[in-house]
Design a protein around this motif. Structure first.
Motif, PDB file in Angstrom:
ATOM      1  N   VAL A 191     -26.315 -44.658 -27.912  1.00  0.00           N
ATOM      2  CA  VAL A 191     -25.485 -44.064 -28.953  1.00  0.00           C
ATOM      3  C   VAL A 191     -24.374 -45.040 -29.307  1.00  0.00           C
ATOM      4  CG1 VAL A 191     -25.953 -41.676 -28.267  1.00  0.00           C
ATOM      5  CG2 VAL A 191     -23.996 -42.896 -27.289  1.00  0.00           C
ATOM      6  N   VAL A 214     -27.487 -44.306 -19.924  1.00  0.00           N
ATOM      7  CA  VAL A 214     -26.662 -44.043 -21.106  1.00  0.00           C
ATOM      8  C   VAL A 214     -26.055 -45.366 -21.545  1.00  0.00           C
ATOM      9  CG1 VAL A 214     -24.593 -42.892 -21.983  1.00  0.00           C
ATOM     10  CG2 VAL A 214     -26.152 -41.668 -20.450  1.00  0.00           C
ATOM     11  N   GLU A 237     -19.723 -41.181 -30.483  1.00  0.00           N
ATOM     12  CA  GLU A 237     -20.759 -40.160 -30.606  1.00  0.00           C
ATOM     13  C   GLU A 237     -20.870 -39.334 -29.322  1.00  0.00           C
ATOM     14  OE1 GLU A 237     -23.676 -42.120 -33.959  1.00  0.00           O
ATOM     15  OE2 GLU A 237     -24.288 -42.232 -31.859  1.00  0.00           O
ATOM     16  N   SER A 238     -21.779 -38.360 -29.366  1.00  0.00           N
ATOM     17  CA  SER A 238     -21.946 -37.438 -28.246  1.00  0.00           C
ATOM     18  C   SER A 238     -23.365 -37.499 -27.702  1.00  0.00           C
ATOM     19  CB  SER A 238     -21.642 -36.006 -28.696  1.00  0.00           C
ATOM     20  OG  SER A 238     -20.319 -35.884 -29.166  1.00  0.00           O
ATOM     21  N   LEU A 239     -23.486 -37.057 -26.474  1.00  0.00           N
ATOM     22  CA  LEU A 239     -24.785 -37.008 -25.799  1.00  0.00           C
ATOM     23  C   LEU A 239     -24.712 -35.935 -24.727  1.00  0.00           C
ATOM     24  CD1 LEU A 239     -27.361 -38.794 -26.138  1.00  0.00           C
ATOM     25  CD2 LEU A 239     -26.564 -40.141 -24.196  1.00  0.00           C
ATOM     26  N   THR A 240     -25.815 -35.249 -24.498  1.00  0.00           N
ATOM     27  CA  THR A 240     -25.861 -34.248 -23.436  1.00  0.00           C
ATOM     28  C   THR A 240     -26.961 -34.594 -22.444  1.00  0.00           C
ATOM     29  OG1 THR A 240     -25.000 -32.446 -24.817  1.00  0.00           O
ATOM     30  CG2 THR A 240     -26.282 -31.828 -22.877  1.00  0.00           C
TER      31      THR A 240
END
Length: 124
Positions: free
Chosen positions: A11, A120, A15-18
């Motif tokens: 990313v 990540v 930004e976001s990530l789960t």
């Protein structure tokens, strides 16, 4: 106990990530589930944890940006990561079942069970 981590990816900063950690048994029967991370060339470090009672703790460097949630029906713990920074780049591991290391290191735990990591990568 088996743990399956997933959700990593590439990313951009901000930004976001789960991430998801699926556990092979009831997470209510395990005293804690946690996320750790290890960046290249660095030691693994704790990121966040949740106890069977729902109490959460976060490392200072993620407070206000990362949030834990869990689905007890699915025995899954989620790490919601917002406002990602390049320094968040690491392999993220979930772990379960812990015991305190000792009175000389309060708040530090040894975890019994570990899942495989999920990468990540945050590009700046």
């Amino acid at each position: 106990v088996q743990l399956q981590a997933s959700g990593g990816g590439l990313v951009q900063a901000g930004e976001s990530l789960t991430l998801s950690c699926a556990v092979s048994r009831s997470i209510l029967d395990i005293n804690a589930v946690a996320w750790h991370r290890q960046a290249s060339g660095k030691q693994r470090e704790p990121v966040a944890s949740v106890t069977s009672g729902g109490f959460t703790t976060y490392a200072d460097f993620v407070k206000g940006r990362f949030t834990l949630s869990r689905d007890t029906a699915k025995n899954t713990v989620y790490l919601h990561m917002n406002s990602l920074k390049s320094e968040d780049t690491a392999v993220y591991y979930c772990a379960a079942g812990r015991t305190p290391v000792g009175p000389a290191r309060p708040g530090v735990y040894e975890y019994y069970y570990w899942g495989q990591g999920t990468q990540v990568t945050v590009s700046s």
